[in-house]
Design a protein around this motif. Structure first.
Motif, PDB file in Angstrom:
ATOM      1  N   PRO A 160       9.299 -53.439-108.874  1.00 28.77           N
ATOM      2  CA  PRO A 160       9.526 -54.878-108.417  1.00 28.77           C
ATOM      3  C   PRO A 160      10.699 -55.101-107.452  1.00 28.77           C
ATOM      4  O   PRO A 160      11.540 -54.325-107.258  1.00 28.77           O
ATOM      5  CB  PRO A 160       9.876 -55.530-109.759  1.00 28.77           C
ATOM      6  CG  PRO A 160      10.991 -54.309-110.448  1.00 28.77           C
ATOM      7  CD  PRO A 160       9.924 -53.086-109.993  1.00 28.77           C
ATOM      8  N   TRP A 217       4.397 -57.995-106.436  1.00 19.66           N
ATOM      9  CA  TRP A 217       5.628 -57.188-106.565  1.00 19.66           C
ATOM     10  C   TRP A 217       6.962 -57.864-106.405  1.00 19.66           C
ATOM     11  O   TRP A 217       7.961 -57.386-106.451  1.00 19.66           O
ATOM     12  CB  TRP A 217       5.443 -56.247-105.394  1.00 19.66           C
ATOM     13  CG  TRP A 217       4.402 -55.313-105.730  1.00 19.66           C
ATOM     14  CD1 TRP A 217       4.080 -54.109-106.612  1.00 19.66           C
ATOM     15  CD2 TRP A 217       3.003 -55.540-104.898  1.00 19.66           C
ATOM     16  NE1 TRP A 217       2.953 -53.757-106.556  1.00 19.66           N
ATOM     17  CE2 TRP A 217       2.150 -54.708-105.779  1.00 19.66           C
ATOM     18  CE3 TRP A 217       2.589 -56.395-104.187  1.00 19.66           C
ATOM     19  CZ2 TRP A 217       0.915 -54.216-105.236  1.00 19.66           C
ATOM     20  CZ3 TRP A 217       1.243 -56.110-103.622  1.00 19.66           C
ATOM     21  CH2 TRP A 217       0.399 -55.371-104.192  1.00 19.66           C
ATOM     22  N   ALA A 230       8.694 -59.950-108.813  1.00 24.89           N
ATOM     23  CA  ALA A 230       8.579 -60.139-110.031  1.00 24.89           C
ATOM     24  C   ALA A 230       9.574 -60.928-110.628  1.00 24.89           C
ATOM     25  O   ALA A 230       9.880 -61.454-111.651  1.00 24.89           O
ATOM     26  CB  ALA A 230       8.747 -58.544-110.912  1.00 24.89           C
ATOM     27  N   CYS A 231      10.628 -61.208-109.676  1.00 25.00           N
ATOM     28  CA  CYS A 231      11.715 -62.034-110.182  1.00 25.00           C
ATOM     29  C   CYS A 231      12.300 -63.038-109.007  1.00 25.00           C
ATOM     30  O   CYS A 231      12.302 -62.542-107.718  1.00 25.00           O
ATOM     31  CB  CYS A 231      12.820 -61.320-110.666  1.00 25.00           C
ATOM     32  SG  CYS A 231      14.321 -61.989-110.969  1.00 25.00           S
ATOM     33  N   THR A 259       6.000 -64.928-113.353  1.00 19.11           N
ATOM     34  CA  THR A 259       7.145 -64.378-112.741  1.00 19.11           C
ATOM     35  C   THR A 259       8.728 -64.916-113.194  1.00 19.11           C
ATOM     36  O   THR A 259       8.800 -66.099-113.573  1.00 19.11           O
ATOM     37  CB  THR A 259       7.237 -65.008-111.023  1.00 19.11           C
ATOM     38  OG1 THR A 259       6.129 -64.455-110.579  1.00 19.11           O
ATOM     39  CG2 THR A 259       8.595 -64.302-110.197  1.00 19.11           C
ATOM     40  N   LEU A 288      13.949 -57.686-115.932  1.00 21.06           N
ATOM     41  CA  LEU A 288      13.155 -56.908-115.180  1.00 21.06           C
ATOM     42  C   LEU A 288      12.752 -55.473-115.719  1.00 21.06           C
ATOM     43  O   LEU A 288      11.645 -54.981-115.597  1.00 21.06           O
ATOM     44  CB  LEU A 288      13.825 -56.662-114.009  1.00 21.06           C
ATOM     45  CG  LEU A 288      13.843 -57.844-113.115  1.00 21.06           C
ATOM     46  CD1 LEU A 288      14.703 -57.621-111.803  1.00 21.06           C
ATOM     47  CD2 LEU A 288      12.509 -58.040-112.408  1.00 21.06           C
ATOM     48  N   ALA A 320       8.916 -56.350-115.793  1.00 19.52           N
ATOM     49  CA  ALA A 320       8.554 -56.153-114.479  1.00 19.52           C
ATOM     50  C   ALA A 320       6.870 -55.695-114.214  1.00 19.52           C
ATOM     51  O   ALA A 320       6.190 -56.360-113.641  1.00 19.52           O
ATOM     52  CB  ALA A 320       9.483 -55.541-113.512  1.00 19.52           C
ATOM     53  N   ILE A 379       4.223 -58.126-115.193  1.00 19.03           N
ATOM     54  CA  ILE A 379       4.142 -59.204-114.245  1.00 19.03           C
ATOM     55  C   ILE A 379       3.441 -58.922-113.298  1.00 19.03           C
ATOM     56  O   ILE A 379       2.635 -59.452-112.781  1.00 19.03           O
ATOM     57  CB  ILE A 379       5.713 -59.705-113.829  1.00 19.03           C
ATOM     58  CG1 ILE A 379       6.425 -60.263-115.056  1.00 19.03           C
ATOM     59  CG2 ILE A 379       5.528 -60.617-112.731  1.00 19.03           C
ATOM     60  CD1 ILE A 379       7.822 -60.533-114.874  1.00 19.03           C
ATOM     61  N   ILE A 380       3.692 -57.518-112.581  1.00 20.33           N
ATOM     62  CA  ILE A 380       3.064 -56.985-111.538  1.00 20.33           C
ATOM     63  C   ILE A 380       1.572 -56.937-111.918  1.00 20.33           C
ATOM     64  O   ILE A 380       0.676 -57.217-111.063  1.00 20.33           O
ATOM     65  CB  ILE A 380       3.787 -55.595-110.960  1.00 20.33           C
ATOM     66  CG1 ILE A 380       4.910 -55.818-110.472  1.00 20.33           C
ATOM     67  CG2 ILE A 380       2.652 -55.250-110.020  1.00 20.33           C
ATOM     68  CD1 ILE A 380       5.920 -54.463-110.189  1.00 20.33           C
ATOM     69  N   LYS A 393      -0.461 -60.451-112.025  1.00 17.80           N
ATOM     70  CA  LYS A 393      -0.565 -61.015-110.846  1.00 17.80           C
ATOM     71  C   LYS A 393      -1.560 -60.292-110.088  1.00 17.80           C
ATOM     72  O   LYS A 393      -2.406 -60.834-109.291  1.00 17.80           O
ATOM     73  CB  LYS A 393       0.790 -61.183-110.126  1.00 17.80           C
ATOM     74  CG  LYS A 393       1.640 -62.085-110.753  1.00 17.80           C
ATOM     75  CD  LYS A 393       3.071 -61.907-110.402  1.00 17.80           C
ATOM     76  CE  LYS A 393       3.274 -62.749-109.032  1.00 17.80           C
ATOM     77  NZ  LYS A 393       4.707 -62.731-108.658  1.00 17.80           N
TER      78      LYS A 393
END
Length: 403
Positions: free
Chosen positions: A222, A311, A313-314, A342, A370, A374, A377-378, A381
């Motif tokens: 991330p 990528w 993620a935050c 995110t 994270l 993370a 999340i990646i 998405k």
């Protein structure tokens, strides 16, 4: 993967060897506010007018020590912390340099060049930022004329940077009494060179950001996006939060310098374009119809970019005080960022009273979430997008693995 260290990027640009009139002046420029996103324009502008590049000097980064030493007793009553910090920068340029300056140049930038030009209502500066030069100047005239006492000419023109022809007239009128034998044609040529240098500078940072994202994609790791105004790149205003996150192992990108490759934008925004929600990847009318403020517009645009880019993620949101212009954006920014999962964290009221300990605790919290979320999340998405563009290498297999 490295953090974009913006203080180093105030280094003087290279220029071609050309014949130009030599003007032996030292120009001091406070490193404040929108100077963080436009400084390459101003450096090149003065060099093109014949000022030696070593004689275009900027004040140091913001710090409490600088403020106490050079700004004490000068600050205007203003709720905007970055504006209050300007007195330390003015004071340093007047009294803290080994070699004195001849001119203190502090432009009141009214409008800014923007990647969203033509897609938004306007690209105006914040009114407090615009008036910052006036309120700061008042502090140095309160007990006599500190500029005249230091033998310095103070120049603070109103400048519309989104309109080159108007900016040329404004800058010629302001500098004609200062630079000997100045002509309008010289100013127009210097402005053209300044914008070319600024575009080259921005493009180079966007390429660095693209390389960071490519590396993140290759390693399935991330990145963090920093959302704030240009002055939050100043470690003294941003409290070094970006550096703390970098030290924790997360590459940090800034919303002002996200990559703009056509195939990348098409990949990210294809569904929104097909659904008719937006006209172009730079259209923010569906999430922010009141698009007058340049920094705010780009902040909302970057928030959506982050929500789509696998990528990133935050997102961390910077705010230096309860800014009236930022208040209406808190909810739409957070909702936009979190739309596809995110992570979102806000650092509000970042002023001199914010202790380093509390910042460190928040960074540890971001690190914790994270590490836990993370990768998911990646994957989420990536699953919402088509096959990645050719500008990214080996990403097809990453997407296949995510699915």
């Amino acid at each position: 993967m490295t953090l974009l260290t913006f203080p180093k990027l105030f280094a003087k640009p290279r220029s071609a060897e050309v014949v130009r009139p030599e003007r032996k002046l030292r120009i001091g420029i406070p490193r404040v506010l929108n100077m963080w996103s436009t400084h390459r324009f101003w450096t090149t502008f003065f060099v093109e007018l014949g000022v030696n590049r070593r004689s275009v000097v900027y004040s140091s980064e913001t710090s409490e020590a600088r403020q106490r030493e050079f700004g004490q007793g000068r600050a205007a009553v203003d709720c905007c912390y970055p504006v209050k910090c300007m007195t330390g920068h003015y004071g340093e340029l007047l009294h803290g340099l080994k070699k004195p300056i001849n001119v203190l140049f502090s432009p009141k930038i009214t409008t800014l060049p923007s990647i969203l030009q033509g897609e938004v209502r306007n690209t105006m500066s914040c009114p407090r930022v615009l008036a910052g030069a006036e309120s700061t100047k008042a502090g140095f005239l309160r007990e006599g004329n500190a500029f005249a006492d230091a033998g310095v000419i103070y120049v603070d023109p109103v400048v519309h940077l989104d309109e080159p022809k108007l900016a040329a007239r404004e800058l010629f009128e302001a500098l004609d009494p200062v630079l000997e034998d100045l002509t309008p044609e010289e100013v127009e040529a210097a402005i053209e060179a300044g914008f070319a240098a600024l575009e080259e500078f921005d493009t180079s940072l966007r390429k660095q950001s693209l390389n960071v994202l490519r590396n993140c994609a290759a390693d399935s790791r991330p990145a963090v996006l920093a959302l704030g105004r240009p002055y939050h790149m100043d470690p003294g205003i941003g409290h070094g939060i970006a550096t703390e996150l970098q030290e924790a192992g997360y590459p940090v990108l800034w919303g002002q310098y996200l990559p703009l490759e056509e195939d990348l934008l098409d990949w990210l925004y294809r569904d929104l374009l097909s659904a008719g929600r937006i006209r172009t990847p730079f259209d923010i009318s569906d999430i922010w119809p009141s698009s007058h403020s340049s920094n705010t517009n780009e902040l909302l645009w970057a928030a959506r970019y982050a929500s789509l880019m696998p990528w990133i993620a935050c997102v961390i949101r910077f705010s230096s005080y309860e800014c009236g212009m930022d208040q209406p954006t808190y909810t739409p920014v957070q909702e936009t960022v979190e739309a596809l999962g995110t992570l979102f964290f806000a650092f509000q009221d970042l002023d001199a009273t914010n202790p380093a300990g509390s910042v460190r605790i928040r960074v540890e919290t971001i690190d914790y979430y994270l590490k836990r979320r993370a990768q998911k999340i990646i994957e989420q998405k990536l699953a919402a997008l088509d096959t990645p563009p050719e500008s990214f290498s080996n990403l097809g297999s990453i997407k296949d693995a995510a699915q």
